[in-house]
Design a protein around this motif. Structure first.
Motif, PDB file in Angstrom:
ATOM      1  N   GLU A  64      -1.901   1.512  -4.154  1.00 39.85           N
ATOM      2  CA  GLU A  64      -0.973   0.381  -4.100  1.00 39.85           C
ATOM      3  C   GLU A  64       0.235   0.682  -4.971  1.00 39.85           C
ATOM      4  O   GLU A  64       0.158   1.501  -5.879  1.00 39.85           O
ATOM      5  N   GLU A 115      -6.780   4.829  -5.730  1.00 37.62           N
ATOM      6  CA  GLU A 115      -8.035   4.277  -5.198  1.00 37.62           C
ATOM      7  C   GLU A 115      -9.081   4.025  -6.277  1.00 37.62           C
ATOM      8  O   GLU A 115      -9.960   3.185  -6.113  1.00 37.62           O
ATOM      9  N   ASN A 173      -4.364   7.541  -1.464  1.00 39.52           N
ATOM     10  CA  ASN A 173      -3.945   6.202  -1.070  1.00 39.52           C
ATOM     11  C   ASN A 173      -4.068   5.269  -2.255  1.00 39.52           C
ATOM     12  O   ASN A 173      -4.857   5.509  -3.162  1.00 39.52           O
ATOM     13  N   ARG A 203       0.755   5.776   0.428  1.00 41.42           N
ATOM     14  CA  ARG A 203       0.079   7.061   0.658  1.00 41.42           C
ATOM     15  C   ARG A 203       0.952   8.122   0.004  1.00 41.42           C
ATOM     16  O   ARG A 203       2.169   8.127   0.175  1.00 41.42           O
ATOM     17  N   SER A 251       0.848  -1.200   0.000  1.00 37.89           N
ATOM     18  CA  SER A 251       0.000   0.000   0.000  1.00 37.89           C
ATOM     19  C   SER A 251       0.883   1.249   0.000  1.00 37.89           C
ATOM     20  O   SER A 251       2.064   1.196   0.361  1.00 37.89           O
TER      21      SER A 251
END
Length: 156
Positions: free
Chosen positions: A107, A120, A105, A87, A85
């Motif tokens: 991956e 997202e 956010n 950010r 993940s």
């Protein structure tokens, strides 16, 4: 602020990435790219803050802008986590006040020195990893008219 947003949007909105070879051979010994095509993914885990951003005109090989930042400005920050993940957020300063510009956010994945970010909404964008060491990450992004070299410092 527009330059920060342009850099961020470029990174997140590119759908095609031209893979180019690194021109330098100034390997300082702490790179973790074998230049045969693989990156040690564990080195990217952590918090990275932009410290240098250069935009070029591809047709003229001319510098369009060159911005430098302090770590404290947090103009563009990536937090890469072990679980894949990510950010990405950034601030700008107006009238002495630090204001959040974006906070996204998603991956991340690395394959053959190409960093792919998936936000997202499922949009995928890529950048070539030119350098990855214990302290420095250099990303190369190119589209039809421009290319960008963005340098990040690892802070955590």
């Amino acid at each position: 602020m527009k330059k920060h947003l342009l850099s961020f949007m470029t990174l997140l909105s590119l759908c095609l990435m031209f893979s180019l070879s690194s021109c330098g051979d100034d390997n300082d010994g702490d790179d973790d790219i074998d230049y045969g095509g693989s990156v040690n993914n564990s080195k990217i885990v952590g918090t990275w803050v932009i410290v240098d951003d250069i935009g070029y005109d591809t047709s003229k090989d001319k510098v369009l802008y060159h911005d430098t930042y302090t770590v404290d400005e947090e103009s563009d920050v990536f937090i890469f986590r072990k679980d894949g993940s990510i950010r990405n957020y950034g601030y700008y300063t107006e009238d002495g006040e630090k204001i959040l510009d974006y906070d996204i956010n998603g991956e991340w994945r690395i394959n053959n020195n190409i960093l792919t970010l998936i936000d997202e909404d499922g949009d995928k964008d890529s950048a070539k990893i030119e350098k990855l060491s214990n302290t420095e990450l250099v990303l190369y992004i190119q589209d039809d008219e421009y290319y960008y070299v963005m340098t990040y410092k690892k802070v955590k």
